[in-house]
Scaffold this active site. Sequence first.
Site, short mmCIF file in Angstrom:
data_model
loop_
_atom_site.label_atom_id
_atom_site.label_comp_id
_atom_site.label_asym_id
_atom_site.label_seq_id
_atom_site.Cartn_x
_atom_site.Cartn_y
_atom_site.Cartn_z
N ARG A 1 0.79 -1.10 0.10
CA ARG A 1 0.20 -0.18 0.05
C ARG A 1 0.88 1.53 0.09
O ARG A 1 0.50 2.17 -0.85
CB ARG A 1 -0.81 0.08 1.26
N THR A 2 1.76 1.40 0.94
CA THR A 2 2.44 2.51 1.07
C THR A 2 3.49 2.88 -0.09
O THR A 2 3.50 3.78 -0.79
CB THR A 2 3.30 2.49 2.47
N LYS B 1 25.13 -4.93 -1.56
CA LYS B 1 26.60 -4.98 -1.60
C LYS B 1 27.10 -4.50 -0.28
O LYS B 1 28.46 -4.10 -0.25
CB LYS B 1 27.11 -4.41 -2.91
N ARG C 1 11.27 4.10 3.85
CA ARG C 1 10.71 2.93 4.92
C ARG C 1 12.01 2.21 5.36
O ARG C 1 12.73 1.78 4.63
CB ARG C 1 9.47 2.21 4.59
N HIS D 1 4.31 5.59 11.84
CA HIS D 1 3.99 5.47 10.48
C HIS D 1 2.88 6.88 10.32
O HIS D 1 1.91 6.55 10.07
CB HIS D 1 2.90 4.24 10.09
N1 CP Z 1 -0.36 -0.20 5.86
C1 CP Z 1 0.87 -0.28 5.47
O1 CP Z 1 1.96 0.31 5.57
O2 CP Z 1 0.80 -1.29 4.28
P1 CP Z 1 2.08 -1.87 3.53
O3 CP Z 1 3.15 -2.47 4.48
O4 CP Z 1 1.68 -2.61 2.36
O5 CP Z 1 2.77 -0.37 2.72
#
Ligand code: CP
Length: 325
Positions: A56-57, A84, A106, A134
């Site tokens: 999603r993100t 590497k 992330r 988040h």
């Molecule tokens: N909600 C969320 O962060 O989903 P993903 O890990 O798929 O990005």
Amino acid sequence: MNRHLLSINDLTRDDIESVLATAAKDFLEVSRRDIKKVPTLRGRTIIDLFYEKSTRTSTSFELAGKRLSADVINVKADSSAVGKGESLKDTVLTLGAYRPDIIVIRHPHVGAAAFVARYTDAHVINAGDGKGEHPTQCLLDIFSLQQEFGGLEGLKVAIVGDVLHSRVARSNITGFQKMGMKVTLVAPPPLLPRGVEALGAEVTHSLDALEGVDVVYLLRMQKERHEGASFMPSLREYISRYCVGLKHLGKGQKVLHPGPINRGVEIEAELADSQENLILQQVEAGLAVRMSILYRIIVDSAAAAEEAAGEEPLAPETKNIRAVG
Ligand code: CP
């Protein structure tokens, strides 16, 4: 907005309402038209740097940048020079040579986004740092609730599941309370962070707490962060006590989940397939909200710089956010 978005604490309630108003007014409908593109960030460069798996993100940030006409580069750690032995610092310094406007990061370690911000001139957006925060998930969740309920003041939400390992819970406990909501955490004691009461939420260990809430926010069991430790006697026991289904819901209650869902663990399949959950509305909201964040983080900083230089800043709404087609 501030220069970076590292934590939901970087935003006041007014900031949140303003960013989400831009998402509602200008960007939600862009995705519902035939031509899903606006020229807003033409000439800008966005790097999405993902050291952890995401559906999603990562897709929504990529699509958000592309629909705003920015140049978007996606770097996944498992197919980059990270494999590497390149460090996070050297990766950021390397990508910084392209002079990006925004880096979306992330990473499995708490504080990684703040670390990246030390080594780049770009705006940094935290797309999840370990079990830290988040913040963009929190914003899209608030947006989804605004779309469903209107005002959030006084709404009651129960956050259910693996709170201990959840960055979404950490951002949402704070974010929901900023918006005037009352938060209750529902989890077995081993899956609650020590001292979590200090964040202002009530804490219980039973699904009985769902009675009387407006919103049930389900969390996935984050096995990948358990590091081999056992937080429940068995998964079967966890499911018997904490898996939420339609039978647990009262009239008008809505269920949110950040995804990915694990059917039959934290959410019964029947509930996952029902109209009582807002899971796909959250996904759609994620795109509009991330478009707004990308846009506002650049425009608000430019306005602040103009103001500091003694010029009259343009209101964000007067900038170029109309459609390409
Ligand atoms: N909600 C969320 O962060 O989903 P993903 O890990 O798929 O990005």
